[in-house]
Design a protein around this motif. Structure first.
Motif, mmCIF file in Angstrom:
data_model
loop_
_atom_site.group_PDB
_atom_site.id
_atom_site.type_symbol
_atom_site.label_atom_id
_atom_site.label_comp_id
_atom_site.label_asym_id
_atom_site.label_seq_id
_atom_site.Cartn_x
_atom_site.Cartn_y
_atom_site.Cartn_z
ATOM 1 N N GLN A 1 0.822 -1.203 0.000
ATOM 2 C CA GLN A 1 0.000 0.000 0.000
ATOM 3 C C GLN A 1 0.864 1.265 0.000
ATOM 4 N N GLN A 2 1.932 1.198 0.782
ATOM 5 C CA GLN A 2 2.855 2.321 0.868
ATOM 6 C C GLN A 2 3.462 2.630 -0.509
ATOM 7 N N LYS B 1 -3.683 13.739 -3.707
ATOM 8 C CA LYS B 1 -2.486 13.025 -3.283
ATOM 9 C C LYS B 1 -1.789 13.695 -2.108
ATOM 10 N N GLN C 1 0.885 4.090 -2.790
ATOM 11 C CA GLN C 1 0.592 5.499 -2.487
ATOM 12 C C GLN C 1 1.705 6.404 -2.991
ATOM 13 N N LEU C 2 2.924 5.923 -2.840
ATOM 14 C CA LEU C 2 4.063 6.674 -3.343
ATOM 15 C C LEU C 2 3.939 6.851 -4.858
ATOM 16 N N ASP D 1 -4.777 13.040 1.673
ATOM 17 C CA ASP D 1 -3.993 11.887 2.110
ATOM 18 C C ASP D 1 -3.646 11.980 3.597
ATOM 19 N N LEU E 1 1.311 9.267 -5.757
ATOM 20 C CA LEU E 1 1.770 10.644 -5.511
ATOM 21 C C LEU E 1 2.623 11.157 -6.667
ATOM 22 N N MET F 1 6.583 10.881 3.711
ATOM 23 C CA MET F 1 7.354 9.646 3.501
ATOM 24 C C MET F 1 8.356 9.841 2.359
ATOM 25 N N LEU F 2 7.880 10.449 1.275
ATOM 26 C CA LEU F 2 8.759 10.707 0.135
ATOM 27 C C LEU F 2 9.854 11.705 0.521
ATOM 28 N N ARG G 1 0.275 11.677 4.783
ATOM 29 C CA ARG G 1 1.091 10.489 5.017
ATOM 30 C C ARG G 1 2.189 10.317 3.973
ATOM 31 N N THR G 2 1.785 10.406 2.705
ATOM 32 C CA THR G 2 2.689 9.963 1.659
ATOM 33 C C THR G 2 3.776 10.978 1.338
#
Lengths: 579, 579
Positions: free
Chosen positions: B380-381, B451, B384-385, B455, B388, B462-463, B458-459
């Motif tokens: 899922q991660q 995105k 999502q990346l 979201d 994005l 992370m990026l 979250r994403t």
């Protein structure tokens, strides 16, 4: 439907109100009869001619293109008749001197005419595009005999003119040209060589075509210091065809109705214009006119593309807007003009079109004021100012016009790339303006090397002072935000110019690396100056036409919020390079 | 001469060295046989096919275009034979699952193939362009019966596929579509309506064409929540022609060899794909593939244009360079590649082409890793990346490709706008990539609204963490300057995202106004990240190929000096708007 509506109202506003050009020309430049009414009359007539005669041939001329057969060029249907109307209505002579048979109107009105012509039909406008430049060049450098023989018919537009520089091996580097000019008795020369990319080098619009040709006289120094200028008519004074053959026309991305010709001069008879080996200086009179014209072409195309995108955005319904007007709450979708990304594209386009127009006409005004100035020092000052801004007008306005044509196409979505829609033609037509009359890279180097560094720091500070003066007047009050941004840019530009002098001595290639950024900085300084002036005038005149003036102020606001930020990019590069 | 040389060496460098994709796919994604040798083999074969089979048809196909007569579309000479070779060589099945008859290679290699195909011939590539997307969509959402009937021939490429969304009144706003689907017995529907802008809607390359069509079942909710997806073959299972008529093809700015069709569905038989009214979700599998492909198209065109401009700049001699190499001191002129403004154009183009390629392949790698991940949370991660970065890959890379095609044309000077030169075709071909598969404005809104804002933060963090991690590793040492710029941008981006959450609640239209700036910021964050990674790898591998690796580091330096500065423009706008 695709259309062109001449922006006469904004043109009048720029000429009469923002620049006070009408009054200044009357008071300072001897245009005694010029007033707002005459300006309006000329603009409206020009608007009628361009929208009713030229615009209907724009798409059809693109589709049909020119035909070439056995040295003969046939222009698209309707082109020749449109040219007859142009000639008969006297448009060619608009800003020529009455002593030469011209109408004696200012050059700045000719800018407006050229802009409208290009909006309506860029390809067609290429034919008379160099007429005024050839007139100016011949007037300044031609012998009395040449002037008597050729000036009247160039002024009237009975004959058209070309500028023959480029050869296959000599494009930007005109010093590499090889065309020869052998003396042939009294005053005359025999010209031999091949020229390419000659706009209107051959066509069926006029009986004669007057070529202004760069060539070398035997024994001339190598490079650009050994080039002379010659007048070489298609039909000689004896009525016989000169030894010039059109060997082909180009298939091009755009301006397909304009014949881009290869010409072979095979011992053609020509006459020297100006001094031997000083041809580039003489040609530059014409070239500077051509550079201003390229700027006008940029505005013309950007205006036409913007108008159509603006109208399409009002008509096309897709998706619900984030902020829906109350009356549309139940509609299935809203005009895309209500969607912020489309609004932003269109508002930015307005900033460049209308801001660019103010800059263009201001440059045209400089030309008129310089021309009329009795005071030699003042005249030189105005000419230097004009020389400084000319490469910016050319490079900055054509780049923004190309971006603008692309953005206008974007507004049309998928329909944008469909030929029948009409908008993609602007993208194709305008692209060459970034190349011809000196590529935009050459303009940038001209600006930085010749107009800033070689000028011993006289002209740029003079310009920045003028800008600063306007900005300081608005340092308090409703325009303080704009003023502050503009003042900051004038300081940055002054600092950059200072640092550049030192840096260029240590690293001669450095100014070449960042010349494009300096065009951007000076371009925004000038356009920003114009928007500040417009905003100031619009506050003063608000009550006369509230909607129009509110829009002008909103554009200034948009410009300083979204558009001016490009200076931050250019400054970051320049700072990184200047260390 | 105009040419295309597949950049296999740089592709291998990106896959094997910069991204370690080859090793990671082997170790983490079950591609047990994948190694540098296999990668090289595939790239070289693809290079041969694209440069030898597709490229020779690029200019001729543009000139000839497609022919339409009585519902029949004839593609340009050679297209059908090239497709036969594509199909027979198994290129269609490269990254399809072996269970479906595919070759089971990773998607990232398909990205490289697609890039090369577009470099060689954008118009031709439109025909198989949606094949993989259709495969993925049908595989995920098709019934067993549909999969059995259609999957094998889509995998092999024996049949081609289309995506039928657009209708005259429904472009970006697919919710406005009107095509109807009436139930007709067991599983089947009768589809009626008009679709436009269907790439490859009709052609002579394959016996059958599988249309994936969005339509409404009677009683469906209005808007985008009432749309279903149907598989509608040109030739039905009974071998009879379905009731689909091609009513015309478009005349276009570019990709003229690609048939852009209007299709009339007049009670054509189709079968539901996925759930009723959930058609958009099913179609989005295909749409996301198409968006990645648009990014690949950008890289493909930018690479091809750059190669040719680079070579022309080496060959064309004009003017003496400011800094002349000693061996050229007596030459009349230097290659224009030695002039700083041309060097800067070309170096910037390299930054976007090679940096964009790293970003594109990194996205392709995410797709492969997500696909193979056994761990649901990790999967899922990764998804999502990918979600994005997809709009950034699409919008940023296509905009830069358009600018790059224009810059490559500029290098050619006057020759640039001449059709025979070849470079202007890239400008025309690439323009539509900024429009189709969702305009770049829609990508920007997708990025910011869905995105980033939807979201819950979250994403993007992370990026940004990943980017920061790389940058911090290089905070000291030779890449400290790049690291510092990149770290600063990650901080700015995080702050912008934070501020946006609050600002969007107060002014819902605000994110729409600055969405384009956020694409630029994230685009540079990603491309900058890639150049930092490349510079790091190039220091490590320097001795293996000093010239190549020095060039990589020089590109990183150029990127952070001249190109990354665009972030300053975007930040100035965003700051002004967020207050």
């Amino acid at each position: 439907m695709f259309s062109y509506h001449p922006p006469v109202k904004h043109m009048r506003y720029v000429l009469n109100d923002v620049l006070s050009a009408t009054a200044r020309l009357r008071q300072e430049a001897g245009f005694a009869d010029l007033d707002a009414e005459l300006v309006q009359q000329v603009l409206e007539e020009a608007g009628r001619f361009t929208s009713e005669v030229l615009f209907p041939l724009n798409a059809s001329g693109d589709k049909q293109g020119c035909r070439f057969e056995n040295g003969v060029v046939t222009t698209p249907d309707g082109y020749a008749d449109a040219y007859r109307q142009f000639h008969e209505a006297g448009w060619a002579s608009l800003s020529c001197d009455p002593d030469d048979g011209g109408q004696g109107l200012p050059q700045v009105l000719n800018c407006a005419l050229e802009e409208m012509m290009v909006s309506a039909n860029h390809a067609w406008t290429m034919y008379p595009g160099l007429l005024h430049g050839a007139y100016t060049c011949l007037r300044a450098h031609g012998s009395e005999a040449l002037k008597q023989a050729y000036l009247p018919k160039l002024v009237s537009g009975e004959w058209l003119a070309t500028m023959c520089l480029t050869e296959p091996q000599a494009g930007s580097d005109v010093g590499l040209l090889r065309t020869r000019a052998e003396p042939d008795g009294e005053q005359a020369y025999r010209i031999s060589g091949s020229k390419i990319f000659i706009s209107g080098g051959e066509h069926d619009l006029t009986d004669n075509i007057i070529h202004l040709v760069l060539a070398r006289i035997p024994g001339a120094p190598e490079g650009s210091k050994g080039i002379s200028l010659f007048l070489v008519p298609k039909i000689g004074p004896d009525g016989a065809r000169n030894r010039i053959v059109c060997t082909g026309i180009e298939h091009k991305l755009g301006i397909r109705g304009s014949a881009t010709c290869s010409l072979d001069f095979d011992g053609a008879t020509g006459w020297l214009v100006g001094e031997p080996h000083r041809g580039l200086a003489a040609m530059f009179v014409m070239m500077n006119a051509a550079r201003m014209l390229a700027g006008a072409q940029g505005i013309g195309i950007a205006e036409a593309a913007w108008q159509n995108a603006e109208r399409y955005a009002q008509e096309r319904l897709q998706m619900k807007a984030v902020c829906r007007p109350p009356e549309r709450q139940s509609a299935a979708a809203d005009p895309i003009a209500l969607h912020p990304p489309v609004q932003r594209l269109l508002a930015t386009q307005r900033c460049y079109v209308q801001g660019g127009r103010m800059l263009l006409y201001w440059s045209g005004l400089l030309l008129d004021l310089a021309h009329a100035s009795a005071d030699a020092a003042r005249r030189q000052q105005l000419e230097q100012l004009l020389a400084l801004v000319t490469p910016v007008v050319k490079a900055f306005l054509t780049q923004k016009a190309f971006d603008g044509a692309s953005n206008a196409l974007q507004v049309y979505g998928g329909y944008g790339v469909i030929t029948e829609t009409g908008i993609e033609q602007y993208l194709r037509d305008v692209r060459v303006t970034m190349i011809y009359e000196g590529t935009n890279e050459i303009q940038a180097i001209d600006l930085v090397l010749r107009k800033i560094l070689a000028d011993q720091g006289r002209t740029l500070p003079m310009l920045l002072d003028e800008v600063r003066h306007t900005a300081q007047d608005e340092a308090d009050g409703p325009l303080a935000g704009h003023s502050c941004l503009l003042l900051s840019l004038t300081r940055e530009l002054a600092a950059v110019a200072d640092a550049l002098h030192g840096a260029a001595r240590a690293r001669p290639e450095l100014p070449h690396w960042i010349a494009g950024d300096i065009v951007k900085l000076l371009g925004h300084c000038l356009i920003g100056w114009m928007w500040l002036r417009s905003a100031r005038v619009s506050i003063r005149l608000h009550e006369q036409d509230p909607a129009f003036h509110a829009e002008q102020r909103a554009s200034a606001q948009h410009y300083f919020t979204y558009v001016f930020a490009e200076t931050q990019e250019a400054l970051a590069v320049v700072r990184a390079c200047l260390g």
